[in-house]
Scaffold this motif. Structure first.
Motif, short mmCIF file in Angstrom:
data_model
loop_
_atom_site.label_atom_id
_atom_site.label_comp_id
_atom_site.label_asym_id
_atom_site.label_seq_id
_atom_site.Cartn_x
_atom_site.Cartn_y
_atom_site.Cartn_z
N LEU A 62 3.37 68.66 -30.18
CA LEU A 62 3.36 69.80 -29.65
C LEU A 62 4.24 70.70 -28.63
CD1 LEU A 62 -0.26 68.37 -28.79
CD2 LEU A 62 0.21 70.02 -30.31
N HIS A 63 4.94 69.79 -28.13
CA HIS A 63 5.99 70.16 -26.98
C HIS A 63 7.59 70.62 -27.08
CE1 HIS A 63 3.04 68.89 -24.57
NE2 HIS A 63 2.88 68.15 -24.88
N PRO A 64 7.61 72.06 -27.65
CA PRO A 64 9.20 72.45 -28.34
C PRO A 64 10.19 71.77 -27.60
CG PRO A 64 8.13 74.15 -27.49
CD PRO A 64 7.04 73.22 -27.59
N HIS A 65 10.23 71.28 -25.89
CA HIS A 65 10.77 71.28 -25.12
C HIS A 65 11.47 69.71 -24.78
CE1 HIS A 65 11.75 75.29 -25.35
NE2 HIS A 65 10.68 75.84 -24.72
N ALA A 66 10.50 69.15 -25.09
CA ALA A 66 10.51 67.71 -25.27
C ALA A 66 11.49 66.97 -25.96
CB ALA A 66 9.64 66.41 -26.36
N PRO A 67 12.91 66.20 -25.47
CA PRO A 67 13.56 65.16 -25.98
C PRO A 67 13.33 64.93 -27.48
CG PRO A 67 13.03 63.98 -24.24
CD PRO A 67 11.47 65.22 -24.35
N PRO A 68 14.37 65.94 -28.42
CA PRO A 68 14.31 64.95 -29.82
C PRO A 68 14.10 63.64 -30.14
CG PRO A 68 16.16 65.65 -29.12
CD PRO A 68 15.63 65.42 -28.10
N PRO A 69 13.36 63.74 -31.12
CA PRO A 69 12.70 62.00 -31.44
C PRO A 69 13.88 60.50 -31.58
CG PRO A 69 12.05 63.76 -33.37
CD PRO A 69 13.43 64.46 -32.72
N GLY A 70 15.25 61.22 -32.09
CA GLY A 70 15.95 60.21 -31.25
C GLY A 70 16.12 58.99 -30.33
N GLU A 71 16.39 60.50 -29.53
CA GLU A 71 16.47 60.88 -27.79
C GLU A 71 14.84 59.90 -27.14
OE1 GLU A 71 18.80 61.20 -26.13
OE2 GLU A 71 17.86 60.26 -23.97
N LEU A 72 13.57 59.99 -27.92
CA LEU A 72 12.68 60.43 -27.19
C LEU A 72 11.92 58.27 -27.89
CD1 LEU A 72 10.04 61.33 -26.50
CD2 LEU A 72 9.25 61.94 -27.90
N THR A 73 13.10 58.01 -28.56
CA THR A 73 12.82 56.68 -29.59
C THR A 73 14.03 55.66 -28.15
OG1 THR A 73 12.45 57.46 -31.34
CG2 THR A 73 13.09 54.72 -31.66
N ARG A 74 14.92 56.66 -27.74
CA ARG A 74 15.76 55.38 -27.54
C ARG A 74 15.09 55.60 -25.26
NH1 ARG A 74 19.65 57.35 -30.51
NH2 ARG A 74 19.68 59.40 -29.06
N GLN A 75 14.13 56.57 -25.18
CA GLN A 75 13.85 55.89 -24.04
C GLN A 75 12.94 55.54 -23.99
OE1 GLN A 75 12.37 60.34 -22.87
NE2 GLN A 75 14.36 60.85 -22.67
N TYR A 76 12.23 55.25 -25.17
CA TYR A 76 11.11 54.65 -25.02
C TYR A 76 11.93 52.68 -25.15
CZ TYR A 76 6.54 56.87 -24.70
OH TYR A 76 5.42 57.45 -24.63
N LEU A 77 12.91 52.81 -25.90
CA LEU A 77 13.08 51.26 -26.26
C LEU A 77 13.72 50.59 -25.06
CD1 LEU A 77 14.94 52.18 -29.57
CD2 LEU A 77 13.07 51.01 -29.57
N GLU A 78 14.38 51.80 -24.28
CA GLU A 78 15.05 51.05 -22.57
C GLU A 78 13.90 50.79 -21.96
OE1 GLU A 78 17.45 54.62 -21.79
OE2 GLU A 78 19.01 53.97 -23.35
N LYS A 79 12.87 51.35 -22.02
CA LYS A 79 11.89 51.37 -21.15
C LYS A 79 11.18 49.83 -21.53
CE LYS A 79 8.42 53.80 -21.32
NZ LYS A 79 7.89 55.11 -21.20
N ILE A 80 10.84 49.75 -22.98
CA ILE A 80 9.65 48.39 -23.15
C ILE A 80 10.28 47.47 -23.32
CG2 ILE A 80 8.47 47.68 -25.09
CD1 ILE A 80 7.73 51.21 -24.93
N ASN A 81 11.84 47.55 -23.88
CA ASN A 81 12.79 47.01 -24.78
C ASN A 81 12.14 45.92 -25.40
OD1 ASN A 81 14.98 45.32 -24.73
ND2 ASN A 81 15.06 43.68 -22.89
N PRO A 82 11.40 46.72 -26.88
CA PRO A 82 10.82 45.74 -27.68
C PRO A 82 11.18 44.56 -27.93
CG PRO A 82 10.99 47.58 -28.57
CD PRO A 82 11.97 47.35 -27.42
N ASP A 83 10.09 43.50 -29.03
CA ASP A 83 10.40 42.76 -30.02
C ASP A 83 10.52 42.98 -31.15
OD1 ASP A 83 11.24 40.08 -27.71
OD2 ASP A 83 9.40 41.00 -27.28
#
Ligand code: B12
Length: 447
Positions: A62-83
């Motif tokens: 819904l947000h054309p200017h949002a970071p692309p999926p790869g970048e968004l995934t990396r941001q979440y990975l950095e924030k959460i550090n999931p198992d």
């Protein structure tokens, strides 16, 4: 355990939209999104852990200017550090989901990656080439919980029953399941909508209708439509939920959601059950706008039920008209008759219910077929009309019937908006004709 669950972005391959006129483009939905019910069920199964849900459809599509999926995934990975990371899959989102899994593994190889959902159920072998460690076919929310527990207790996750382990370029089946999970019955898990609260305003149809949430009142389907994925997904079975369980869930939903879609293949399979459900909705004074999927033959046979559903708040029905031609309905194994379309339209309109009628356009349509289709549709106008392309979804009966004729294997295109079979008309002309049909509807409202 820290768990990240991801709903991948929609595929933006859309041949119909691409060739549409500016007027038709207004009606062809590109960004219809809704809450990921399956993933929320999985989240509900492990809610005692530290769970984050990332809905890329709300966050990115819904947000054309949002970071692309790869970048968004990396941001979440950095924030959460999931198992663990789990991704849900339908056919057209396979490539997008696979790219997410690859990003996860590149980020940290030790994160356990798990694929689930419809495409993992129907085509698990497709995942051999992906970065998924484990594939969970079927109604696997409780299996996912088993995997999480095994990982937390440092036990062998590969010993969990009902999974497929992706290693050495093959899928190794785990232990066979000894218990059968009844996701619509004793094993029902309340989807945990709290995980998507921040996107609640995104779950609106065209930014207008909603916020909308989904509840399933049944799983599977007793019908045999050859192009539909639901029959193979549930191996031809149909499971009805208990009325009390549905009412409890309706009452538990955040009041901000003013629209509920019953996300069933067909909400009315057992009319007696739906009569009882309506009685309970009225008794409990539940005031929501309802959206359901219903067959035209069911509407035609049960006008009294339609009246009652309207009293309960039914506003929109989604009807697979598919075709107005006997031979085509027969070919699709739809088990209904074209004249019932008209009857159903009249009954629904008499009750003030808006219809989303969907026709499927086969690849062999030529100019005269399109003209006949347009004539029919013009004389049977509904508020929201959809004209999508007959597509052999992997795992369906139709897929097996035409697999030799498939010319395009790009799964991004398996979303009913593209032809993956050779069209009789030149492809551009075919798309143009299909897109022109989208202009045939009542008024200018869209869904
Ligand atoms: C609600 C719905 C939607 C919603 C949103 C879905 C979403 N996730 O974002 C809306 C209306 C937006 C939608 C859109 C589309 N949809 Co849709 N949709 C459905 C519908 C009606 C219900 C799905 C559902 O919630 N089922 C109930 C849940 C509980 O089941 P589930 O998702 O399978 O999840 C369970 C398991 O699979 C598993 N699981 C699921 N994910 C995961 C993940 C992990 C890690 C694990 C372990 C387990 C797991 O556990 C869950 C609990 O048991 C189905 C038809 C149907 N009745 O099933 C079509 C259906 C899924 N949609 C379909 C399609 C094609 C689309 C569109 C491409 C249509 C279009 N042309 O625009 C778009 C694309 C997606 C999108 N979001 O834009 C097809 C998919 C066919 C296929 N083979 O790929 C279906 C099957 C319709 C059909 N009959 O063909 N859809």
């Amino acid at each position: 355990m820290k768990i990240l669950l991801i709903n991948p972005p929609r595929s933006n391959e859309n041949g119909i939209f691409h060739y549409a006129s500016a007027d038709a483009k207004k009606f062809i939905h590109q960004k219809l999104i809704g809450p990921p019910l399956g993933l929320l069920t999985v989240a509900g199964a492990v809610r005692d852990h530290d769970v984050t849900v990332l809905d890329m459809k709300a966050e990115y599509d819904l947000h054309p200017h949002a970071p692309p999926p790869g970048e968004l995934t990396r941001q979440y990975l950095e924030k959460i550090n999931p198992d663990l990371v789990g991704v849900t899959f339908i056919a057209s989102e396979f490539n997008g989901g696979a790219a997410i899994l690859k990003t996860v593994k590149t980020y940290n190889h030790n994160i356990l990656t798990i694929a689930g959902g419809l495409h993992a159920t129907l085509c698990p072998e497709d995942f051999i080439s992906t970065a998924a460690d484990i594939i969970c076919p079927g109604e696997s929310a409780k299996i996912f919980r088993e995997i999480v527990s095994a990982k937390q207790e440092n036990k062998d996750v590969e010993a969990v029953a009902g999974i497929l382990i992706n290693k050495h370029n093959q899928l190794v089946p785990g232990k066979p399941l000894t218990t059968r999970y009844y996701s619509a019955g004793q094993d029902f898990i309340v989807p945990d909508r709290s995980f998507i609260k921040k996107w609640i305003q995104a779950y609106k149809i065209r930014g207008k209708i909603g916020p909308i949430t989904y509840i399933f009142t049944s799983l599977g389907c007793p019908y045999n439509c050859s192009f539909c994925s639901i029959r193979p997904q549930y191996k031809g079975k149909f499971y009805q939920r208990e009325i009390k369980s549905i009412i409890d869930e309706m009452q538990s939903i955040d009041p901000e959601y003013n629209v509920i879609r019953f996300a069933d293949a067909n909400t009315v399979v057992n009319p007696g059950f739906i009569h009882q459900l309506c009685d309970r909705i009225l008794e409990e004074n539940i005031k929501k706008e309802l959206v359901i999927d219903i067959r035209v033959d069911t509407v035609a046979a049960h006008p009294d039920l339609i009246e009652k559903l309207a009293q309960c708040g039914l506003q929109v029905v989604i009807c697979g008209f598919e075709s107005y031609r006997y031979d085509e309905l027969k070919k699709y194994n739809k088990d209904t008759r074209p004249e019932l379309i008209e009857k159903a339209i009249n009954i629904l309109q008499a009750n003030g219910i808006k219809i989303r009628g969907n026709y499927v356009i086969p690849p062999y349509y030529k100019e005269d077929d399109f003209k006949a289709m347009a004539d029919y549709s013009n004389s049977h106008k509904v508020v929201y009309a959809g004209y999508t392309i007959l597509t052999p979804m992997p795992g369906t009966v139709y897929y097996n019937q035409v697999k030799e004729q498939i010319i395009d294997y790009d799964l991004n295109k398996y979303n009913f908006f593209n032809s993956v079979l050779k069209t009789t008309l030149p492809l551009e002309e075919f798309y143009k004709n299909v897109s022109d049909l989208w202009l045939i509807k009542e008024g200018t409202d869209t869904i």
